[in-house]
Write a protein that holds these residues in place. Structure first.
Motif, PDB file in Angstrom:
ATOM      1  N   UNK A 159     -48.735  68.710  -5.176  1.00 23.60           N
ATOM      2  CA  UNK A 159     -49.008  69.843  -5.553  1.00 23.60           C
ATOM      3  C   UNK A 159     -47.619  70.848  -6.043  1.00 23.60           C
ATOM      4  N   UNK A 160     -46.576  70.381  -5.682  1.00 24.46           N
ATOM      5  CA  UNK A 160     -45.464  71.314  -5.883  1.00 24.46           C
ATOM      6  C   UNK A 160     -45.650  72.374  -4.992  1.00 24.46           C
ATOM      7  N   UNK A 161     -45.921  72.382  -3.666  1.00 26.99           N
ATOM      8  CA  UNK A 161     -46.396  73.134  -2.638  1.00 26.99           C
ATOM      9  C   UNK A 161     -45.139  73.847  -1.848  1.00 26.99           C
ATOM     10  N   UNK A 162     -45.514  74.864  -0.996  1.00 31.71           N
ATOM     11  CA  UNK A 162     -44.777  75.553  -0.271  1.00 31.71           C
ATOM     12  C   UNK A 162     -44.117  74.648   1.148  1.00 31.71           C
ATOM     13  N   UNK A 163     -42.924  74.874   1.523  1.00 31.05           N
ATOM     14  CA  UNK A 163     -42.577  74.447   2.847  1.00 31.05           C
ATOM     15  C   UNK A 163     -42.854  75.513   3.737  1.00 31.05           C
ATOM     16  N   UNK A 164     -43.524  74.963   5.001  1.00 28.15           N
ATOM     17  CA  UNK A 164     -43.895  76.031   5.956  1.00 28.15           C
ATOM     18  C   UNK A 164     -43.959  75.242   7.192  1.00 28.15           C
ATOM     19  N   UNK A 165     -44.076  76.241   8.483  1.00 28.65           N
ATOM     20  CA  UNK A 165     -44.190  75.455   9.730  1.00 28.65           C
ATOM     21  C   UNK A 165     -45.729  74.996   9.989  1.00 28.65           C
ATOM     22  N   UNK A 166     -45.944  73.926  10.541  1.00 35.39           N
ATOM     23  CA  UNK A 166     -47.276  73.544  11.102  1.00 35.39           C
ATOM     24  C   UNK A 166     -47.368  73.284  12.618  1.00 35.39           C
ATOM     25  N   UNK A 167     -48.393  73.875  12.849  1.00 35.44           N
ATOM     26  CA  UNK A 167     -48.729  73.853  14.587  1.00 35.44           C
ATOM     27  C   UNK A 167     -49.762  72.977  14.672  1.00 35.44           C
ATOM     28  N   UNK A 168     -49.708  72.064  15.337  1.00 34.92           N
ATOM     29  CA  UNK A 168     -50.762  71.565  15.899  1.00 34.92           C
ATOM     30  C   UNK A 168     -51.204  71.689  17.337  1.00 34.92           C
ATOM     31  N   UNK A 169     -52.512  72.226  17.428  1.00 36.48           N
ATOM     32  CA  UNK A 169     -52.990  72.516  18.899  1.00 36.48           C
ATOM     33  C   UNK A 169     -54.140  71.678  19.120  1.00 36.48           C
ATOM     34  N   UNK A 170     -54.633  71.428  20.513  1.00 36.52           N
ATOM     35  CA  UNK A 170     -56.098  70.885  20.834  1.00 36.52           C
ATOM     36  C   UNK A 170     -57.237  71.820  20.323  1.00 36.52           C
ATOM     37  N   UNK A 171     -58.177  71.307  20.064  1.00 39.03           N
ATOM     38  CA  UNK A 171     -59.224  72.263  19.798  1.00 39.03           C
ATOM     39  C   UNK A 171     -60.120  72.311  20.989  1.00 39.03           C
ATOM     40  N   UNK A 172     -61.227  73.231  20.747  1.00 45.70           N
ATOM     41  CA  UNK A 172     -61.935  73.541  21.784  1.00 45.70           C
ATOM     42  C   UNK A 172     -63.037  72.396  21.966  1.00 45.70           C
ATOM     43  N   UNK A 173     -62.856  71.222  22.696  1.00 47.74           N
ATOM     44  CA  UNK A 173     -63.770  70.346  22.934  1.00 47.74           C
ATOM     45  C   UNK A 173     -65.271  70.788  23.421  1.00 47.74           C
ATOM     46  N   UNK A 174     -65.383  71.901  23.795  1.00 48.09           N
ATOM     47  CA  UNK A 174     -66.636  72.133  24.397  1.00 48.09           C
ATOM     48  C   UNK A 174     -67.541  72.864  23.381  1.00 48.09           C
ATOM     49  N   UNK A 175     -66.799  73.247  22.065  1.00 47.46           N
ATOM     50  CA  UNK A 175     -67.418  73.995  20.812  1.00 47.46           C
ATOM     51  C   UNK A 175     -68.303  72.815  20.233  1.00 47.46           C
ATOM     52  N   UNK A 176     -69.770  72.779  20.276  1.00 50.93           N
ATOM     53  CA  UNK A 176     -70.644  71.831  19.739  1.00 50.93           C
ATOM     54  C   UNK A 176     -70.629  71.595  18.102  1.00 50.93           C
ATOM     55  N   UNK A 177     -70.397  72.942  17.484  1.00 50.53           N
ATOM     56  CA  UNK A 177     -70.511  73.118  16.267  1.00 50.53           C
ATOM     57  C   UNK A 177     -68.993  72.499  15.697  1.00 50.53           C
ATOM     58  N   UNK A 178     -67.898  72.605  16.213  1.00 47.78           N
ATOM     59  CA  UNK A 178     -66.855  72.050  16.031  1.00 47.78           C
ATOM     60  C   UNK A 178     -66.676  70.448  16.110  1.00 47.78           C
ATOM     61  N   UNK A 179     -67.303  70.156  17.427  1.00 48.23           N
ATOM     62  CA  UNK A 179     -67.084  68.806  17.781  1.00 48.23           C
ATOM     63  C   UNK A 179     -68.182  67.782  16.980  1.00 48.23           C
ATOM     64  N   UNK A 180     -69.317  68.267  16.706  1.00 45.38           N
ATOM     65  CA  UNK A 180     -70.450  67.456  16.243  1.00 45.38           C
ATOM     66  C   UNK A 180     -70.439  67.805  14.688  1.00 45.38           C
ATOM     67  N   UNK A 181     -70.239  69.009  14.037  1.00 46.58           N
ATOM     68  CA  UNK A 181     -70.568  68.982  12.703  1.00 46.58           C
ATOM     69  C   UNK A 181     -69.117  69.106  11.865  1.00 46.58           C
ATOM     70  N   UNK A 182     -68.095  69.524  12.573  1.00 49.25           N
ATOM     71  CA  UNK A 182     -66.525  69.747  12.038  1.00 49.25           C
ATOM     72  C   UNK A 182     -65.792  68.463  12.164  1.00 49.25           C
ATOM     73  N   UNK A 183     -66.406  67.418  12.817  1.00 50.26           N
ATOM     74  CA  UNK A 183     -65.628  66.086  13.019  1.00 50.26           C
ATOM     75  C   UNK A 183     -64.462  66.293  14.007  1.00 50.26           C
ATOM     76  N   UNK A 184     -64.443  67.267  14.944  1.00 48.43           N
ATOM     77  CA  UNK A 184     -63.378  67.478  15.844  1.00 48.43           C
ATOM     78  C   UNK A 184     -62.126  68.169  15.373  1.00 48.43           C
ATOM     79  N   UNK A 185     -62.540  69.061  14.350  1.00 45.85           N
ATOM     80  CA  UNK A 185     -60.963  69.471  13.847  1.00 45.85           C
ATOM     81  C   UNK A 185     -61.490  70.871  13.313  1.00 45.85           C
TER      82      UNK A 185
END
Length: 258
Positions: free
Chosen positions: A78-104
């Motif tokens: 995409x001829x995109x931009x260079x930028x910092x990427x941060x990976x952090x753990x997600x809230x495993x107790x969030x049912x929407x995030x866990x069940x609908x958003x596939x854990x991310x």
């Protein structure tokens, strides 16, 4: 792309607020408390013990290398931009995030990208998350409009463009769950009754957020779903790809679909 080694922060102190103190230089003018509140609402972990466990699993599965490789592929494509990427753990107790958003989940800014993931998230789902969020980054940098004056129309088009990019890259089956929540008749009803009359509501109003996500009695993910269909129709009618549309105005898409 610069992958920020957030695991070192968590090794020092896994408390969410402590980790957000390391983020202060990247959010100039904002306190660690404000940053933490914002990120937790978007899916960042709350439980320090689970975060420590997640980081170990990320290291064992080479998550940073995977994300870095995928990000560089997208940047080149995409001829995109260079930028910092941060990976952090997600809230495993969030049912929407866990069940609908596939854990991310994720949140994109013009100058940085944060991804919140659980150890259960699959490689293919990390790819689609990154594509969606990185698309946001490029669009934010391409538009001649600041995000703080976005309207509901701007927001649904942004989400629609990003998820259509996922569809284009990986196929319809890899798109987010909300792209197939409703049939055409239902989408038309949601558009007519909820979204179309409110397209100019600014992002600063709570109603904007409720319409976009479908909170309360509103249809689930109402704005997201309508944005996806709107952009898809535009792409099919004009035979364009997502890379052609980074700087197209929201009104241009709205006015040239039918």
């Amino acid at each position: 792309m610069k992958m920020i080694r957030t695991e070192k922060w968590i090794d020092k102190d896994p408390a969410p607020l402590a980790v957000c103190q390391f983020l202060e230089p990247y959010f100039k003018g904002h306190s660690a408390e404000a940053i933490c509140d914002h990120l937790v609402r978007h899916g960042m972990y709350r439980d320090p013990e689970k975060a420590v466990s997640a980081i170990v699993k990320f290291e064992n599965s080479n998550t940073w290398r995977l994300i870095s490789n995928e990000a560089n592929k997208l940047k080149e494509k995409w001829n995109g931009h260079d930028l910092p990427i941060f990976i952090l753990p997600a809230d495993e107790d969030n049912t929407v995030l866990r069940d609908k958003l596939k854990g991310r989940s994720g949140i994109a800014f013009k100058d940085k990208l944060l991804l919140f993931i659980t150890p259960q998230a699959k490689k293919k789902d990390l790819q689609t998350l990154l594509a969606h969020e990185y698309h946001h980054v490029i669009r934010l940098n391409s538009l001649d409009k600041k995000e703080n004056i976005f309207t509901l129309l701007d927001s649904i088009v942004m989400e629609g463009l990003a998820e259509n990019a996922v569809r284009e890259l990986y196929g319809e089956k890899r798109t987010a769950y909300w792209t197939s929540l409703y049939n055409n008749k239902e989408i038309n009803r949601i558009w007519k009754n909820f979204i179309r009359p409110n397209l100019q509501i600014p992002k600063t109003e709570e109603k904007h957020h409720r319409l976009l996500h479908g909170h309360g009695k509103l249809p689930e993910m109402a704005g997201y779903c309508c944005g996806y269909v709107l952009v898809k129709k535009y792409m099919e009618k004009h035979k364009v790809e997502s890379a052609d549309l980074f700087d197209i105005s929201s009104n241009e898409i709205l006015d040239n679909v039918h």
